[in-house]
Design a protein around this motif. Structure first.
Motif, PDB file in Angstrom:
ATOM      1  N   HIS A   1      39.999  39.857  39.056  1.00  0.00           N
ATOM      2  CA  HIS A   1      41.126  39.761  39.990  1.00  0.00           C
ATOM      3  C   HIS A   1      40.778  38.904  41.202  1.00  0.00           C
ATOM      4  O   HIS A   1      41.664  38.334  41.826  1.00  0.00           O
ATOM      5  CB  HIS A   1      41.584  41.163  40.408  1.00  0.00           C
ATOM      6  CG  HIS A   1      42.344  41.867  39.316  1.00  0.00           C
ATOM      7  ND1 HIS A   1      43.669  41.604  39.041  1.00  0.00           N
ATOM      8  CD2 HIS A   1      41.956  42.790  38.405  1.00  0.00           C
ATOM      9  CE1 HIS A   1      44.080  42.359  38.029  1.00  0.00           C
ATOM     10  NE2 HIS A   1      43.051  43.087  37.616  1.00  0.00           N
TER      11      HIS A   1
ATOM     12  N   ASP B   1      47.663  42.272  36.250  1.00  0.00           N
ATOM     13  CA  ASP B   1      47.958  43.490  35.496  1.00  0.00           C
ATOM     14  C   ASP B   1      49.470  43.562  35.336  1.00  0.00           C
ATOM     15  O   ASP B   1      50.204  43.431  36.317  1.00  0.00           O
ATOM     16  CB  ASP B   1      47.451  44.723  36.241  1.00  0.00           C
ATOM     17  CG  ASP B   1      45.931  44.744  36.348  1.00  0.00           C
ATOM     18  OD1 ASP B   1      45.272  44.212  35.426  1.00  0.00           O
ATOM     19  OD2 ASP B   1      45.410  45.278  37.337  1.00  0.00           O
TER      20      ASP B   1
ATOM     21  N   GLU C   1      42.213  47.397  27.808  1.00  0.00           N
ATOM     22  CA  GLU C   1      43.234  47.274  28.862  1.00  0.00           C
ATOM     23  C   GLU C   1      44.354  46.358  28.381  1.00  0.00           C
ATOM     24  O   GLU C   1      44.331  45.156  28.648  1.00  0.00           O
ATOM     25  CB  GLU C   1      42.614  46.693  30.147  1.00  0.00           C
ATOM     26  CG  GLU C   1      41.620  47.628  30.825  1.00  0.00           C
ATOM     27  CD  GLU C   1      41.254  47.174  32.241  1.00  0.00           C
ATOM     28  OE1 GLU C   1      41.796  46.140  32.706  1.00  0.00           O
ATOM     29  OE2 GLU C   1      40.428  47.857  32.867  1.00  0.00           O
TER      30      GLU C   1
ATOM     31  N   TRP D   1      47.069  45.858  29.486  1.00  0.00           N
ATOM     32  CA  TRP D   1      47.879  45.365  30.597  1.00  0.00           C
ATOM     33  C   TRP D   1      47.226  44.213  31.367  1.00  0.00           C
ATOM     34  O   TRP D   1      47.873  43.528  32.140  1.00  0.00           O
ATOM     35  CB  TRP D   1      48.130  46.517  31.588  1.00  0.00           C
ATOM     36  CG  TRP D   1      46.857  47.064  32.176  1.00  0.00           C
ATOM     37  CD1 TRP D   1      46.157  46.562  33.238  1.00  0.00           C
ATOM     38  CD2 TRP D   1      46.118  48.199  31.725  1.00  0.00           C
ATOM     39  NE1 TRP D   1      45.030  47.318  33.467  1.00  0.00           N
ATOM     40  CE2 TRP D   1      44.978  48.338  32.561  1.00  0.00           C
ATOM     41  CE3 TRP D   1      46.307  49.128  30.685  1.00  0.00           C
ATOM     42  CZ2 TRP D   1      44.035  49.347  32.391  1.00  0.00           C
ATOM     43  CZ3 TRP D   1      45.358  50.134  30.525  1.00  0.00           C
ATOM     44  CH2 TRP D   1      44.247  50.240  31.371  1.00  0.00           C
ATOM     45  N   HIS D   2      45.933  43.997  31.181  1.00  0.00           N
ATOM     46  CA  HIS D   2      45.207  43.015  32.003  1.00  0.00           C
ATOM     47  C   HIS D   2      45.174  41.653  31.292  1.00  0.00           C
ATOM     48  O   HIS D   2      44.498  41.494  30.274  1.00  0.00           O
ATOM     49  CB  HIS D   2      43.788  43.513  32.265  1.00  0.00           C
ATOM     50  CG  HIS D   2      42.918  42.564  33.062  1.00  0.00           C
ATOM     51  ND1 HIS D   2      42.523  42.808  34.360  1.00  0.00           N
ATOM     52  CD2 HIS D   2      42.369  41.368  32.733  1.00  0.00           C
ATOM     53  CE1 HIS D   2      41.761  41.810  34.791  1.00  0.00           C
ATOM     54  NE2 HIS D   2      41.646  40.922  33.813  1.00  0.00           N
TER      55      HIS D   2
HETATM   56 ZN   LIG Z   1      43.288  44.121  35.793  1.00  0.00          ZN
END
Ligand SMILES: [Zn+2]
Length: 266
Positions: free
Chosen positions: A179, A186, A235, A237-238
């Motif tokens: 990030h 995300d 993940e 979503w990432h």
């Molecule tokens: Zn993330």
């Protein structure tokens, strides 16, 4: 006589076809057909291919097509191909110079640091969101750029709350979060109540994202089954921006960025 000639020509053509088919056929599944099944069969194929490669001179003609080599976060943090993970850290003071807020839905109105992405990634995210909207879906961006200082606070809170072992599994040490690159976002949805959870993959939005993100230059950076390689739990979503070319390569070959650079170095 004519019949024999035709037979010979037929036989010759058949032989030529066999010889020619071999190469294009083995390449075809790599270029398109991004279904899970073909991804699996690709893996099988590539296992066989790697044995063949050792015996033939195949790598030579492919040299021109070689993609990006390992880009170290510490050396070239502005490169969109950088590898940032638990062993490759960004400089503490790295702040991308071209952060902007992409024009996509967020769960809140006011400005926040985490709404930002680097310009190129922000433009790509807008295209991705527009396409998802056309498909009747409602993606929501939850969290993008995060400064070194903010990551330090998040990590420390997690350590205090859950212990270092748990914290290292779910949050990054400052300097090792993607990030901080301004290239990761995300993504979630209203159906998920904007939460970042693995059940996202079972929603229409999550499934669509997994299948289509690469077309806009993004990859699901921490895939299921690759936890030991990425160092992170799954993940869905990432998403991480790496540019269209590399994203397609990683998607079609089912590779993480770590695996890709490992192969490039061999
Ligand atoms: Zn993330």
């Amino acid at each position: 006589m004519k019949k024999i000639m035709l037979l010979w020509i037929g036989l010759a053509l058949a032989l030529m076809a066999c010889g020619h088919d071999e190469q294009p056929e083995s390449k075809q599944p790599d270029t398109d057909s991004p279904t899970e099944e073909t991804a699996e069969s690709n893996e099988n194929n590539s296992n066989q291919d790697s044995k063949d490669i050792n015996q033939s001179e195949e790598p030579a003609p492919e040299e021109e097509e070689i993609g990006p080599q390992l880009v170290l976060a510490s050396e070239d943090p502005d490169n969109i191909h950088i590898l940032v993970n638990k062993t490759h850290f960004l400089p503490d003071d790295y702040v991308p110079a071209d952060l902007v807020v992409p024009n996509v839905p967020f769960p809140f109105e006011e400005f926040a640091e985490k709404k930002q992405l680097r310009l190129e990634a922000a433009t790509a995210l807008e295209a991705l969101f527009q396409a998802s909207k056309k498909a009747g879906l409602d993606l929501v961006a939850a969290s993008g750029y995060r400064s070194y200082e903010r990551q330090a606070v998040i990590y420390q809170n997690n350590v205090e709350k859950n212990g270092k072992k748990h914290a290292d599994k779910f949050s990054a040490q400052p300097g090792s979060s993607e990030h901080q690159t301004g290239l990761a976002m995300d993504v979630t949805s209203a159906e998920m109540a904007f939460a970042l959870e693995q059940t996202f993959e079972q929603t229409d939005e999550g499934a669509w994202l997994a299948d289509n993100a690469y077309k806009y230059g993004f990859v699901i950076r921490y895939p299921e089954g690759k936890e030991a390689i990425t160092g992170y739990s799954y993940e869905p979503w990432h998403i991480r921006y790496v540019g269209k070319e590399l994203a397609k390569e990683l998607y079609t070959r089912s590779l993480t960025l770590e695996e890709y650079y490992d192969l490039q170095q061999k």
